[in-house]
Design an enzyme around this catalytic site. Structure first.
Site, PDB file in Angstrom:
ATOM      1  N   LYS A 272       0.843  -1.200   0.000  1.00 17.49           N
ATOM      2  CA  LYS A 272       0.000   0.000   0.000  1.00 17.49           C
ATOM      3  C   LYS A 272       0.876   1.247   0.000  1.00 17.49           C
ATOM      4  O   LYS A 272       2.082   1.170   0.291  1.00 17.49           O
ATOM      5  CB  LYS A 272      -0.900  -0.029   1.234  1.00 17.49           C
ATOM      6  CG  LYS A 272      -0.128  -0.062   2.550  1.00 17.49           C
ATOM      7  CD  LYS A 272      -0.999  -0.464   3.724  1.00 17.49           C
ATOM      8  CE  LYS A 272      -0.169  -0.486   5.000  1.00 17.49           C
ATOM      9  NZ  LYS A 272      -0.929  -0.948   6.171  1.00 17.49           N
TER      10      LYS A 272
ATOM     11  N   TYR B 128      15.544  30.681   4.582  1.00 17.94           N
ATOM     12  CA  TYR B 128      14.354  31.428   4.996  1.00 17.94           C
ATOM     13  C   TYR B 128      14.427  31.807   6.462  1.00 17.94           C
ATOM     14  O   TYR B 128      14.827  31.012   7.317  1.00 17.94           O
ATOM     15  CB  TYR B 128      13.108  30.565   4.790  1.00 17.94           C
ATOM     16  CG  TYR B 128      12.629  30.527   3.357  1.00 17.94           C
ATOM     17  CD1 TYR B 128      12.242  31.692   2.702  1.00 17.94           C
ATOM     18  CD2 TYR B 128      12.558  29.326   2.671  1.00 17.94           C
ATOM     19  CE1 TYR B 128      11.796  31.654   1.388  1.00 17.94           C
ATOM     20  CE2 TYR B 128      12.104  29.279   1.358  1.00 17.94           C
ATOM     21  CZ  TYR B 128      11.724  30.452   0.719  1.00 17.94           C
ATOM     22  OH  TYR B 128      11.294  30.409  -0.572  1.00 17.94           O
TER      23      TYR B 128
ATOM     24  N   MET C  51      11.287  24.306   0.346  1.00 11.80           N
ATOM     25  CA  MET C  51      10.432  23.360  -0.381  1.00 11.80           C
ATOM     26  C   MET C  51      11.253  22.459  -1.304  1.00 11.80           C
ATOM     27  O   MET C  51      11.011  21.253  -1.387  1.00 11.80           O
ATOM     28  CB  MET C  51       9.381  24.118  -1.200  1.00 11.80           C
ATOM     29  CG  MET C  51       8.376  23.206  -1.882  1.00 11.80           C
ATOM     30  SD  MET C  51       7.186  24.090  -2.896  1.00 11.80           S
ATOM     31  CE  MET C  51       6.293  25.033  -1.677  1.00 11.80           C
TER      32      MET C  51
HETATM   33  C1  LIG Z   1      -0.042  -1.841   6.771  1.00  9.40           C
HETATM   34  C2  LIG Z   1      -0.561  -3.128   7.194  1.00  9.40           C
HETATM   35  C3  LIG Z   1       0.313  -4.218   7.377  1.00  9.40           C
HETATM   36  C4  LIG Z   1       1.807  -4.082   7.342  1.00  9.40           C
HETATM   37  O1  LIG Z   1       2.245  -3.572   8.580  1.00  9.40           O
HETATM   38  P1  LIG Z   1       3.800  -3.323   8.922  1.00  9.40           P
HETATM   39  O2  LIG Z   1       3.771  -2.873  10.329  1.00  9.40           O
HETATM   40  O3  LIG Z   1       4.258  -2.253   7.982  1.00  9.40           O
HETATM   41  O4  LIG Z   1       4.501  -4.604   8.709  1.00  9.40           O
HETATM   42  C5  LIG Z   1      -0.247  -5.448   7.662  1.00  9.40           C
HETATM   43  N1  LIG Z   1      -1.584  -5.600   7.786  1.00  9.40           N
HETATM   44  C6  LIG Z   1      -2.446  -4.575   7.646  1.00  9.40           C
HETATM   45  C7  LIG Z   1      -3.894  -4.797   7.823  1.00  9.40           C
HETATM   46  C8  LIG Z   1      -1.964  -3.299   7.370  1.00  9.40           C
HETATM   47  O5  LIG Z   1      -2.810  -2.278   7.251  1.00  9.40           O
END
Ligand SMILES: *Cc1c(COP(=O)(O)O)cnc(C)c1O
Length: 349
Positions: free
Chosen positions: A41, A252, A300
């Protein structure tokens, strides 16, 4: 008009593919009899699905987890099969459910409402997320007996650990609850452990584990430290080197004044790239084995570093941002998760 190819980027994210593959294999081995999947993700935690997923497939990963439906197409394009992809947020609209059906990608059902949406769309194979005490997203124990849940065709029944990296009994409580709740669910496979959960031992492994952070070199707990290698290395070009007088302000709001005559270098890397202002307090970049301290405000698109002690540093050179995630989290106060997912779109990956 044909648009010319852009020149090579002055900002690049070097990905160590051998380290990524080795991390997955280590986590798969540490998962014992279970198979390790991969949480990809948020564009593989910022590193880029297009570059990460082919390496994980080649290493042996066969189950990928994303959060949003918008994240599915890049994972498919990178070579994963539809039934190897799970969407953790599940179906929140009838359009989500229709897309799941059309693509063959598998939703994680999180509520009775999601189950109903899935059935209305025609249903099919899905996963089920049970809440075991995190109280975030997932089916509450009280809803397990709902007919809409009973009618699901479930591949993986899963839950998520809230504090796997902490020395707490919450994980054992979640494990106990997961064990008892899953007896009320007909599913082919079960899954509980994220990265840190893998280190909690075989009772937490079930059939498939879901590491994310640790794949990308994050170290959630000391027990995993020796098994994981750094994967991401941000590098930025020196665009200008200058000599400034004692007392001269930098950046800045003139938060820094040169305590002595200095040589400084300006790099093409800023907070828009995920290098937040907190790096300016204690951070540095590396060149030829030397640490060059960041001075003044992070802009930035730019940072300025002190290169007084690095006379060899020249315009056009690249510096490394030290991205050992444990050390970088210590320096910035950001979490290892934030450090990865902040990495912006301007890095050439
Ligand atoms: C993000 C996520 C993981 C992975 O977790 P890590 O701590 O990055 O290993 C596993 N299961 C679910 C449901 C998640 O949302």
């Amino acid at each position: 008009m044909t648009i010319p190819e852009p020149p090579p980027a002055t900002l690049r994210l070097k990905i160590d593919h051998a380290a990524l593959a080795a991390n997955w294999r280590a986590l798969d081995r540490l998962s014992g009899g279970a198979n390790a999947g991969a949480a990809v993700k948020a564009d593989a935690y910022g590193l880029g699905v297009a570059t990460v997923v082919p390496t994980l497939l080649a290493a042996g990963a066969r189950q990928f987890f994303v959060a949003h439906w918008s994240e599915v197409a890049p994972v498919l394009a990178a070579g994963a099969a539809p039934d190897q992809i799970a969407v953790l947020h599940g179906v929140n609209t009838s359009e989500d459910a229709a897309y799941a059906r059309a693509s063959g990608v598998v939703p994680v059902i999180n509520s009775v409402r999601q189950a109903a949406l899935w059935h209305e769309a025609g249903g099919g194979l899905c996963h089920l997320m049970l809440d075991t005490g995190m109280n975030r997203l997932g089916l509450p124990a009280s809803d397990i007996g709902d007919p809409a849940i009973g009618a699901l065709d479930i591949d993986i029944v899963m839950s998520h650990l809230a504090s796997a990296e902490d020395d707490t009994d919450q994980s054992a409580q979640q494990l106990d609850l997961f064990r008892s709740l899953r007896t009320g669910v007909a599913a082919r496979r079960a899954s509980l452990a994220n990265s840190a959960g893998i280190a909690l031992g075989s009772a937490y492994h079930f059939d498939i584990t879901r590491p994310g952070l640790a794949l990308y070199g994050g170290v959630p707990c000391a027990a995993l430290a020796g098994d994981l290698a750094q994967v991401a290395c941000p590098q930025a070009m020196v665009m200008q080197v200058r000599s400034i007088a004692q007392g001269a302000p930098v950046g800045y709001n003139a938060t820094f004044h040169a305590p002595r005559p200095m040589r400084t270098a300006t790099l093409s890397l800023g907070y828009a790239d995920g290098v937040l202002r907190c790096w300016g307090e204690r951070g540095s970049v590396q060149h030829a084995g030397r640490a060059l301290k960041i001075i003044g405000r992070v802009s930035m698109d730019m940072i300025v570093v002190d290169c007084t002690e690095a006379p060899e540093l020249a315009e056009g050179d690249f510096c490394d941002l030290p991205y050992n995630l444990v050390a970088a989290a210590e320096i910035t106060g950001l979490s290892q998760y934030e450090l990865l997912t902040l990495l912006g779109r301007r890095f050439a990956r």
